[in-house]
Every structure is written in structure tokens, then in C-alpha cells.
Design an enzyme around this catalytic site. Structure first.
Site: not given
Ligand code: AMP
Ligand code: TRP
Length: 325
Positions: A112, A196, A193
């Protein structure tokens, strides 16, 4: 007493199947065996600028998606981080026992920081706030995707450090990754990966995407130039699609896809995803159509967890010698 589970999602961007397969699906599956708290982490969201109106909307959308994904508010608490002041309060107390070097070493911080001109202090403190979320409720299990593993190691290091400085205070939380789908990759680039914050129409499948859009995205997903699925030697694009399909439908096995032409294989993957998301989308429409329902659920969650948070903050303050009434 049942062991406690805690996890959270930031109310930013579009929730995608990576979030679902990596986190939400796992939450719904394990919730009955634990006392679970699922949190919309708006204090984490504002570590990068969010348009206020959009953030307000996203908080509610995220809560609705938790319910839609199968979180049962009669079993689990669904709550907003900023509604319980203990998160911010404990984060400060933990900040005071955190060596700066531990935070500077975090790979997400480095990524970041490299992407921004000015790095807000919140980006650096992000993992301390996350540790506070978990330790505040003495959670022993944290179901997340693989990208959060390093933050959880830091959480355990911090808990240990605090315990050795001030006496046994925190429970050691364990990381719980899903068996399949802990790291879903982008459809446009299977070496990155699914995220979002990555824009681009072909990158992620949103949980609220229409079946036609899902078909189109999967049909265009990056693969390789092999004629058909070689199950012993899948390239990253095919391996990612296979993982997605398998996580959506356990009936998708290597035997079933072996030798399939990519066009047919992609159709099978799209069908599995669409079938998985259909009931989630239906439930989403239901929970958002009922006026006041989301507010009731969030308020119930807040009321349930507040005394747990207050108890930990009181114990931490006492251990540190800070003024308590
Ligand atoms: P975030 O979008 O960063 O708030 O992530 C929310 C949850 O989704 C967390 O537990 C992350 O580890 C999981 N997560 C986010 N992106 C992925 C991905 N590409 N594959 C698997 N888990 C994900
Ligand atoms: N950092 C997590 C993510 O971006 C979200 C999060 C905040 C979280 N606090 C947490 C996850 C506590 C698990 C436990 O995915």
C-alpha cells in the site's frame, strides 16, 4: 462455553467471490459450533479515503451480504466496528506495546505504501487495529483468506508480548483458512489476488453480478493455449477456475473435468458459480427490501458484544495501571 470466533470485512468496493469463498462461506459453515462475531470494519475502511455517502451505503450493503451469505443473526452477532468504542480504545493501548519495525515489515503495508504518494499513519496502524478487533473479544478462531495470515501472526505476537509485559490477559487466536478457496486469483490475471480495489470489468465476479455478466467474465478469463484441461498440470488460469468451481460445488472433481475443452469447462465453472450465487442474491433482495431490518440486526449485534468489549478493556487497563473507575 463455546469458543469464540471473530472476523471482519471492510465495507469498500464490491464484495466478490474471493471474499465469499475465502471468508463468508466458511463463516456460515462454522457459526453453529461457536459463539461468532462478524464485523463490518469501517474504521479500517477509512485508512484510505472513502466518500462519506458511499461509505454509509457500503456499510449497510456489507451487512446485507453477510445475511445473504448465510450468517444467521439468531446464532451470530453482526456488528459495525465503530459502534463499539472498545476497538479504537484497545487499538491505542496495543499501539503502545507495538515495535515500529513489526509494522514496517508487513507485506500489505509495503504494497500500500508503494502505491501511494503520502502514506497515512492509519495504513501503518492497520494491523494493530485488526489485532484489537480480535483480542477485544478473546476470540480463539479467526476465519479469513490467506492474505490475512501475516496480520494474524502479528496479532499473536502482540498478544504474547502484552501477556509477558503485563501478565496473562489475551487468548491466543488461531488462523482458520478454508480447505478450498483461501486465495482466489483475478480472472484477468491469475498471478494477482482477486481484489476489491482492482478495477477492470474482467477482474472479479461480484456477489451481486447477474448470471449473464458472470458467464461473460468467465468466458473471457485468461487461460493458456492448451487444447483441454490437463488435470495433472493445470496452468494458473485453469487452476484458479477449477478452484472456484470446486469451492462452489463439491461435485466438480478432477475426474469430471479431465480432458474437457476449455469452452465446455468454462461453461461448467460459470454454471457452478451462478447456482451458488443465486440463493445469495435472492436473500440479499429480501433483507434489503424490509425497512428497518438491517438496523435491528446491527443494533442487536452491538448490544450483544458491548459488555464483552468493555470487560476486556477494563482488564487491559487494570493490567497496565491505567485509571479505571
Ligand atoms: P477484504 O476484502 O480485504 O475486506 O477481505 C475480507 C475477507 O475476504 C478476508 O478474510 C480476506 O482474507 C478474504 N479475501 C479477500 N480477497 C480474497 C481472495 N482473493 N481470495 C480469498 N479470500 C479473500
Ligand atoms: N484486514 C481484514 C481484511 O482486509 C479485515 C479485518 C479487520 C479482519 N479486522 C479483522 C479480519 C479481524 C479478521 C479479524 O480482510
Amino acid at each position: 462455553m463455546k469458543a469464540r470466533v471473530f472476523s471482519g470485512v471492510q465495507p469498500t468496493g464490491q464484495l466478490h467471490i474471493g471474499n465469499y469463498l475465502g471468508a463468508l462461506k466458511n463463516w456460515a459453515e462454522i457459526q453453529a459450533n461457536y459463539e461468532s462475531i462478524f464485523c463490518i470494519v469501517d474504521l479500517h475502511a477509512v485508512t484510505t479515503y472513502q466518500k462519506p455517502e458511499e461509505l454509509r451505503t457500503k456499510i449497510r450493503e456489507t451487512a446485507a451480504l453477510f445475511l445473504a451469505a448465510g450468517i444467521d443473526p439468531d446464532i451470530s452477532s453482526i456488528m459495525v466496528q465503530s459502534a463499539v468504542s472498545g476497538h479504537a480504545e484497545l487499538a491505542w493501548l496495543l499501539t503502545c506495546v507495538t515495535p515500529l519495525g513489526w509494522l514496517e515489515r508487513m507485506t500489505q503495508f509495503k504494497a500500500k505504501a508503494a502505491a501511494q504518494e503520502t502514506i497515512g499513519d492509519g495504513i501503518l496502524q492497520y494491523p494493530v487495529l485488526m489485532a484489537a478487533d480480535i483480542l477485544l473479544y478473546q476470540a480463539s478462531i479467526v476465519p479469513v483468506g490467506e492474505d490475512q495470515s501475516q496480520h494474524l501472526e502479528l496479532t499473536r505476537d502482540l498478544a504474547q508480548r502484552f501477556n509477558s509485559m503485563y501478565g496473562e490477559t489475551f487468548v491466543m487466536p488461531a488462523t482458520k483458512l478454508p480447505a478450498v478457496g483461501a486465495r482466489i486469483m483475478g480472472l484477468d490475471d491469475p498471478t494477482q489476488k482477486m481484489s476489491k480495489s482492482t478495477t477492470g470489468a474482467g477482474h472479479a465476479i461480484g456477489l451481486l453480478d447477474e448470471p449473464k455478466a458472470i458467464q461473460k467474465k468467465i468466458a473471457r478469463a485468461t487461460t493458456d493455449s492448451n487444447p483441454g484441461v490437463d488435470v495433472e498440470n493445470m496452468g494458473p488460469g485453469i487452476a484458479n477456475l477449477f478452484t472456484i468451481a470446486q469451492a462452489c460445488d463439491t461435485g466438480v472433481t478432477k475426474e469430471r473435468v479431465a480432458g474437457m475443452r476449455y469452452g465446455d469447462f468454462k461453461k461448467l465453472v460459470a454454471d457452478a458459480v451462478i447456482a451458488r450465487l443465486e440463493p445469495i442474491q435472492k436473500r440479499y433482495r429480501e433483507v434489503t427490501a424490509e425497512p428497518g431490518y438491517l438496523d435491528t440486526i446491527l443494533e442487536r449485534g452491538r448490544q450483544h458484544v458491548t459488555p464483552l468489549a468493555e470487560e476486556t478493556v477494563r482488564r487491559v487497563k487494570q493490567a497496565m495501571g491505567i485509571y479505571t473507575r
